[in-house]
Design a protein around this motif. Sequence first.
Motif, PDB file in Angstrom:
ATOM      1  N   ALA A 111       2.904  64.405 144.461  1.00 12.66           N
ATOM      2  CA  ALA A 111       1.915  64.914 143.959  1.00 12.66           C
ATOM      3  C   ALA A 111       2.211  65.217 142.279  1.00 12.66           C
ATOM      4  O   ALA A 111       3.300  65.633 142.048  1.00 12.66           O
ATOM      5  N   LEU A 112       1.149  64.672 141.594  1.00 11.82           N
ATOM      6  CA  LEU A 112       1.408  64.674 140.154  1.00 11.82           C
ATOM      7  C   LEU A 112      -0.125  65.547 139.715  1.00 11.82           C
ATOM      8  O   LEU A 112      -0.939  65.023 139.587  1.00 11.82           O
ATOM      9  N   PHE A 113       0.231  66.897 139.234  1.00 12.27           N
ATOM     10  CA  PHE A 113      -0.616  67.754 138.969  1.00 12.27           C
ATOM     11  C   PHE A 113      -0.631  68.148 137.700  1.00 12.27           C
ATOM     12  O   PHE A 113       0.435  68.588 137.209  1.00 12.27           O
ATOM     13  N   LYS A 114      -1.611  67.732 136.579  1.00 14.57           N
ATOM     14  CA  LYS A 114      -1.544  67.936 135.316  1.00 14.57           C
ATOM     15  C   LYS A 114      -2.370  68.891 134.949  1.00 14.57           C
ATOM     16  O   LYS A 114      -3.459  68.981 134.902  1.00 14.57           O
ATOM     17  N   GLU A 115      -1.575  69.957 134.752  1.00 18.06           N
ATOM     18  CA  GLU A 115      -2.092  71.565 134.258  1.00 18.06           C
ATOM     19  C   GLU A 115      -3.039  71.334 133.229  1.00 18.06           C
ATOM     20  O   GLU A 115      -2.977  70.658 132.248  1.00 18.06           O
ATOM     21  N   PRO A 116      -4.289  72.202 132.779  1.00 27.03           N
ATOM     22  CA  PRO A 116      -4.842  72.313 131.827  1.00 27.03           C
ATOM     23  C   PRO A 116      -4.020  72.562 130.564  1.00 27.03           C
ATOM     24  O   PRO A 116      -3.203  73.642 130.310  1.00 27.03           O
ATOM     25  N   GLY A 117      -4.265  71.859 129.579  1.00 30.97           N
ATOM     26  CA  GLY A 117      -3.318  71.940 128.267  1.00 30.97           C
ATOM     27  C   GLY A 117      -2.037  70.950 128.524  1.00 30.97           C
ATOM     28  O   GLY A 117      -1.355  71.096 127.707  1.00 30.97           O
ATOM     29  N   GLY A 118      -1.755  70.467 129.762  1.00 28.96           N
ATOM     30  CA  GLY A 118      -0.706  69.631 130.149  1.00 28.96           C
ATOM     31  C   GLY A 118      -0.659  68.365 129.159  1.00 28.96           C
ATOM     32  O   GLY A 118      -1.541  67.950 128.633  1.00 28.96           O
ATOM     33  N   GLY A 119       0.561  68.087 128.608  1.00 29.53           N
ATOM     34  CA  GLY A 119       0.786  66.946 127.728  1.00 29.53           C
ATOM     35  C   GLY A 119       0.679  65.562 128.179  1.00 29.53           C
ATOM     36  O   GLY A 119       0.268  65.230 129.421  1.00 29.53           O
ATOM     37  N   PHE A 120       0.932  64.625 127.384  1.00 28.83           N
ATOM     38  CA  PHE A 120       0.780  63.146 127.539  1.00 28.83           C
ATOM     39  C   PHE A 120       1.915  62.863 128.589  1.00 28.83           C
ATOM     40  O   PHE A 120       3.025  63.561 128.497  1.00 28.83           O
ATOM     41  N   THR A 121       1.504  61.579 129.364  1.00 30.16           N
ATOM     42  CA  THR A 121       2.743  61.243 130.284  1.00 30.16           C
ATOM     43  C   THR A 121       3.181  59.885 129.399  1.00 30.16           C
ATOM     44  O   THR A 121       2.533  59.057 128.981  1.00 30.16           O
ATOM     45  N   PRO A 122       4.535  59.993 128.881  1.00 26.18           N
ATOM     46  CA  PRO A 122       4.910  58.759 127.965  1.00 26.18           C
ATOM     47  C   PRO A 122       4.898  57.375 128.875  1.00 26.18           C
ATOM     48  O   PRO A 122       4.788  57.432 129.891  1.00 26.18           O
ATOM     49  N   TRP A 123       4.885  56.443 127.991  1.00 27.00           N
ATOM     50  CA  TRP A 123       4.987  54.991 128.467  1.00 27.00           C
ATOM     51  C   TRP A 123       6.260  54.849 129.162  1.00 27.00           C
ATOM     52  O   TRP A 123       7.269  55.299 128.978  1.00 27.00           O
ATOM     53  N   ASP A 218     -10.369  72.168 131.518  1.00 24.40           N
ATOM     54  CA  ASP A 218      -9.851  73.523 131.779  1.00 24.40           C
ATOM     55  C   ASP A 218      -9.453  73.866 133.513  1.00 24.40           C
ATOM     56  O   ASP A 218      -9.508  74.804 133.754  1.00 24.40           O
ATOM     57  N   VAL A 219      -9.359  72.746 134.013  1.00 30.28           N
ATOM     58  CA  VAL A 219      -8.780  72.472 135.395  1.00 30.28           C
ATOM     59  C   VAL A 219      -7.665  71.583 135.446  1.00 30.28           C
ATOM     60  O   VAL A 219      -7.550  70.795 134.744  1.00 30.28           O
ATOM     61  N   THR A 220      -6.981  71.778 136.614  1.00 34.37           N
ATOM     62  CA  THR A 220      -5.844  70.949 136.760  1.00 34.37           C
ATOM     63  C   THR A 220      -6.296  69.674 137.397  1.00 34.37           C
ATOM     64  O   THR A 220      -6.735  69.422 138.429  1.00 34.37           O
ATOM     65  N   ARG A 221      -5.621  68.610 136.890  1.00 34.86           N
ATOM     66  CA  ARG A 221      -5.882  67.261 137.424  1.00 34.86           C
ATOM     67  C   ARG A 221      -5.077  67.126 138.720  1.00 34.86           C
ATOM     68  O   ARG A 221      -3.977  66.920 138.472  1.00 34.86           O
ATOM     69  N   GLU A 222      -5.546  67.002 139.737  1.00 35.47           N
ATOM     70  CA  GLU A 222      -4.774  66.678 141.047  1.00 35.47           C
ATOM     71  C   GLU A 222      -4.754  65.118 141.267  1.00 35.47           C
ATOM     72  O   GLU A 222      -5.988  64.666 141.864  1.00 35.47           O
ATOM     73  N   VAL A 223      -3.690  64.816 141.378  1.00 39.23           N
ATOM     74  CA  VAL A 223      -3.451  63.288 141.700  1.00 39.23           C
ATOM     75  C   VAL A 223      -2.336  63.437 142.781  1.00 39.23           C
ATOM     76  O   VAL A 223      -1.460  64.104 142.647  1.00 39.23           O
ATOM     77  N   MET A 224      -2.469  62.421 143.770  1.00 38.34           N
ATOM     78  CA  MET A 224      -1.459  62.080 144.678  1.00 38.34           C
ATOM     79  C   MET A 224      -1.096  60.768 144.592  1.00 38.34           C
ATOM     80  O   MET A 224      -2.022  59.785 144.720  1.00 38.34           O
ATOM     81  N   THR A 225       0.150  60.199 144.611  1.00 41.48           N
ATOM     82  CA  THR A 225       0.666  58.936 144.652  1.00 41.48           C
ATOM     83  C   THR A 225       1.468  58.526 145.692  1.00 41.48           C
ATOM     84  O   THR A 225       2.053  59.524 146.478  1.00 41.48           O
ATOM     85  N   ILE A 226       1.397  57.245 146.150  1.00 39.50           N
ATOM     86  CA  ILE A 226       2.306  56.748 146.807  1.00 39.50           C
ATOM     87  C   ILE A 226       2.943  55.387 146.566  1.00 39.50           C
ATOM     88  O   ILE A 226       2.276  54.845 146.228  1.00 39.50           O
ATOM     89  N   ILE A 227       4.065  55.305 146.783  1.00 39.32           N
ATOM     90  CA  ILE A 227       5.076  53.992 146.355  1.00 39.32           C
ATOM     91  C   ILE A 227       5.362  53.133 147.570  1.00 39.32           C
ATOM     92  O   ILE A 227       5.992  53.719 148.579  1.00 39.32           O
TER      93      ILE A 227
END
Length: 269
Positions: A111-123, A218-227
Amino acid sequence: MTSLNTALPGTEVGAERVAAFRRDGHTLTPGLLSGEELAHYRKAINDAAYRYNTEQRKLEERDTYGKAFLQVMNLWEQDEPVRGFTLAKRFGRIAANLLGVENVRLYHDQALFKEPGGGFTPWHQDQYYWPLDTDKTITMWMPLMDINEDMGMLTFASGSHRGGFAENIPISDESETSLQKYIRDKGFLVTRATTMQAGDATWHYGWTLHTAPGNNADVTREVMTIIFYADGAHVTEPQNKHQENDRQRWLSGLPVGSVAASPLNPLIL
């Protein structure tokens, strides 16, 4: 509710999408979950992610990686409702079709949850972390809510997968600077969707360079990933400490040269 072992009508991957994926290193498939499935699995994944999350620091106290997202890994291992999502044949079949293989194994979910105000994900390249001897690796990235560019949309350097291992650098400020230059020098086209609906998914090769901006909503971005990776892959000699950590954790400490098929890497199809 339909079984995730059965594809929804209209979600089979056609030849044109497969060709585009192999050319660009990424693609988007819409509508992989029904409304009922989405409601069920969004709740299950949220419940599990917050139950097992260990990040207690305030956002401003974290480094760049920590600000990028709350990351909770291998939920399927601990939570039965999430297990049905992660091991779904519906997703595994798409992964196998895009890669052109008969079957895939699970590497891990997260699970990759990016919170409100959460920073960028680097390359970065996902496969920097994986001690596997195949380039037939793929990540599914699925938002559990409708998202737009302001919320941290996944962004790709198209065609970058064909160059293989770009830099021996983990996700960090250093990878952001170095890989930005690499992308400019190689002339890769940088692209992303403007919006995604809950239950859509992007797919990218393990070597595809990608990033994500911060979350300005102003909401958390909810993402689920599978590799996933192709069945029959072998464990390689770790090239960095992170690959050794992955060998021990996600491949159950399998020795170098062995088939990558530990109990944590079940066949999907």
